[in-house]
Design a protein around this motif. Structure first.
Motif, PDB file in Angstrom:
ATOM      1  N   PRO A   1       0.831  -1.212   0.000  1.00 41.01           N
ATOM      2  CA  PRO A   1       0.000   0.000   0.000  1.00 41.01           C
ATOM      3  C   PRO A   1       0.866   1.263   0.000  1.00 41.01           C
ATOM      4  O   PRO A   1       2.002   1.255   0.478  1.00 41.01           O
ATOM      5  CB  PRO A   1      -0.805  -0.123   1.297  1.00 41.01           C
ATOM      6  CG  PRO A   1      -0.801  -1.578   1.622  1.00 41.01           C
ATOM      7  CD  PRO A   1       0.511  -2.100   1.137  1.00 41.01           C
TER       8      PRO A   1
ATOM      9  N   ASN B   1      -4.365  -2.144   6.148  1.00 36.16           N
ATOM     10  CA  ASN B   1      -4.808  -2.583   4.827  1.00 36.16           C
ATOM     11  C   ASN B   1      -4.730  -4.100   4.742  1.00 36.16           C
ATOM     12  O   ASN B   1      -3.834  -4.724   5.334  1.00 36.16           O
ATOM     13  CB  ASN B   1      -3.935  -1.963   3.734  1.00 36.16           C
ATOM     14  CG  ASN B   1      -4.222  -0.484   3.538  1.00 36.16           C
ATOM     15  OD1 ASN B   1      -5.136  -0.120   2.810  1.00 36.16           O
ATOM     16  ND2 ASN B   1      -3.436   0.366   4.190  1.00 36.16           N
TER      17      ASN B   1
ATOM     18  N   TRP C   1      -5.234  -3.936  -2.367  1.00 36.39           N
ATOM     19  CA  TRP C   1      -5.347  -3.685  -0.941  1.00 36.39           C
ATOM     20  C   TRP C   1      -6.655  -2.984  -0.596  1.00 36.39           C
ATOM     21  O   TRP C   1      -7.084  -2.062  -1.287  1.00 36.39           O
ATOM     22  CB  TRP C   1      -4.167  -2.837  -0.461  1.00 36.39           C
ATOM     23  CG  TRP C   1      -2.854  -3.537  -0.636  1.00 36.39           C
ATOM     24  CD1 TRP C   1      -1.960  -3.348  -1.654  1.00 36.39           C
ATOM     25  CD2 TRP C   1      -2.306  -4.558   0.206  1.00 36.39           C
ATOM     26  NE1 TRP C   1      -0.881  -4.177  -1.498  1.00 36.39           N
ATOM     27  CE2 TRP C   1      -1.060  -4.939  -0.365  1.00 36.39           C
ATOM     28  CE3 TRP C   1      -2.739  -5.184   1.377  1.00 36.39           C
ATOM     29  CZ2 TRP C   1      -0.247  -5.912   0.213  1.00 36.39           C
ATOM     30  CZ3 TRP C   1      -1.931  -6.159   1.945  1.00 36.39           C
ATOM     31  CH2 TRP C   1      -0.708  -6.506   1.362  1.00 36.39           C
TER      32      TRP C   1
ATOM     33  N   LEU D   1      -8.672  -0.983   2.528  1.00 36.35           N
ATOM     34  CA  LEU D   1      -8.477  -0.271   3.786  1.00 36.35           C
ATOM     35  C   LEU D   1      -9.474  -0.781   4.821  1.00 36.35           C
ATOM     36  O   LEU D   1     -10.682  -0.598   4.678  1.00 36.35           O
ATOM     37  CB  LEU D   1      -8.656   1.231   3.575  1.00 36.35           C
ATOM     38  CG  LEU D   1      -8.489   2.120   4.811  1.00 36.35           C
ATOM     39  CD1 LEU D   1      -7.074   2.002   5.367  1.00 36.35           C
ATOM     40  CD2 LEU D   1      -8.824   3.571   4.486  1.00 36.35           C
TER      41      LEU D   1
END
Length: 441
Positions: A373, A410, A421, A423
């Motif tokens: 990320p 993530n 990814w 969140l």
């Protein structure tokens, strides 16, 4: 198995018998616990997500059902005492018996156990005994929570199922421990934090059963900067440094059920700043710095439980020096390899170029599969957490900017494609992750 021994019908007819009502209420408790991620029949498929989500009112009603059950039990017990008869307080919900009561609670989320324990002494004693977690482990019912520290002596937990952040009680220790290098691992229902006091190495143990810290049993050989990994109720620590700075080859196994350490055969090579994982039913130690060698060790070692021996694996973690970025810092200034095992596959976060690698076990080489990320920044790997959380890889970190005082979690469930990814959560916090561990129970 206990879960299969009792089945509660979803189509309960109009209640004409009190027993049916108690079973129906018990089922409502199960449904409440399934709020955002139920624990379904896990004999073959393990923990699954549910398409059914309960709203806040339904959750409140379900918990009220359990509260009513406990009150009725107390009233029933009082009546029996007044009439000269005795009730079995261990039955929990006496209308349905102890076994079905326990079975209901096995299906509840870990997040609900605190509320359930507050109902009465019987429920509290059951939860604090650890029996529920032992039965859940036997049945393959597992929920993974992330525990991390972004501030010295302060720990937080994150429940990815409910996206819930929790503060753990503050650790009580001296200033020496606060400023010392610390390692952590989660095993069974415990979070162990290793550090150094004024004159010796110490271990602090957090128990989810009591929500409290206490002194843990010390290792047979005091150490720091070691590699470690856990599997269920056991954990292994290997290598590291002793109090005089000597690099160790020794290893120990911890059993959280007995709270004891067992000395294992020593590795072939001493190493510190290494990482450990369980893969293919064996414990692997990878990377690190050896004796008289300022470079990162590229070999790994595998511990076979049946043979009780270590086997060296050459070039298991070769250094990729692509330019000046990877060569700026000496080996002892770099973080141990950031490793995680998901679905029995080994992954690594190559922080120097913000990449994710996957290990090819057959060819003994690493393949770049994608990127970390954007917020996954670090200082030579320090301050960034890369962990397995059930069937997902998670990355915990934050920006290094002066105004970037927040942390992100993530996740990505590995597939054949590049990482995508998601969140899971973000909050204002220190953006440097000192320690991190994932507990599955």
């Amino acid at each position: 198995m206990l879960e299969e021994s009792y089945h509660v019908s979803r189509d309960l007819p109009c209640a004409c018998e009190q027993a049916s009502k108690w079973i129906y209420y018990a089922f409502q408790v199960i449904e409440h616990s399934k709020g955002k991620r139920p624990l379904e029949d896990v004999a073959d498929t393990g923990l699954r997500k549910s398409s059914k989500l309960l709203d806040d009112q339904e959750k409140e009603e379900a918990m009220q059902c359990l509260h009513d059950l406990s009150l009725c039990q107390e009233e029933h017990s009082d009546k029996q005492q007044n009439s000269g008869t005795h009730s079995d307080s261990s039955s929990l919900i006496h209308q349905i018996g102890r076994d079905l009561s326990v079975n209901c609670m096995l299906h509840c989320s870990r997040s609900d156990y605190g509320s359930i324990a507050s109902l009465n002494q019987s429920f509290r004693s059951l939860i604090q005994s650890g029996e529920l977690y032992r039965l859940r482990r036997q049945m393959g019912i597992v929920e993974h929570w992330v525990y991390f520290s972004c501030n010295l002596l302060e720990w937080e937990a994150f429940d990815p199922i409910r996206s819930r952040w929790m503060h753990l009680p503050a650790m009580t220790s001296n200033e020496c421990f606060m400023c010392s290098d610390k390692e952590s691992l989660a095993v069974g229902t415990e979070l162990l934090v290793f550090g150094k006091a004024i004159e010796s190495h110490v271990i602090y143990k957090y128990s989810i059963l009591t929500n409290s810290w206490s002194s843990g049993m010390k290792t047979n050989t005091p150490r720091c900067l070691f590699g470690s990994g856990s599997l269920g109720e056991i954990a292994i620590v290997a290598g590291g440094c002793d109090s005089r700075g000597n690099i160790l080859s020794s290893a120990e196994l911890y059993n959280s059920e007995t709270g004891t350490w067992e000395t294992l055969p020593s590795m072939n090579k001493p190493r510190k700043l290494c990482s450990g994982v369980f893969l293919d039913g064996k414990f692997h130690i990878i990377g690190g710095v050896g004796v008289g060698n300022s470079n990162v060790l590229t070999c790994g070692e595998v511990y076979d439980f049946k043979a009780r021996s270590w086997t060296e694996v050459p070039d298991m973690f070769p250094a990729r020096n692509r330019g000046a970025v990877a060569n700026d810092a000496p080996a002892i200034a770099k973080a141990p390899p950031l490793l995680a095992v998901v679905k029995n596959e080994l992954y690594a976060a190559y922080y120097a170029e913000n990449e994710v690698w996957k290990y090819d076990k057959q060819r003994n080489l690493w393949i770049t599969i994608g990127r970390l990320p954007e917020q996954a920044t670090s200082m030579n790997g320090w301050g960034l957490a890369f962990r397995a959380c059930g069937d997902q890889l998670i990355v915990i970190g934050g920006p290094r900017a002066l105004n970037g005082r927040f942390i992100e979690i993530n996740s990505w469930e590995p597939t054949e494609g590049a990482p995508n990814w998601n969140l899971l959560g973000r909050k204002h916090s220190g953006s440097f992750v000192y320690n991190c561990a994932v507990m599955g129970c």
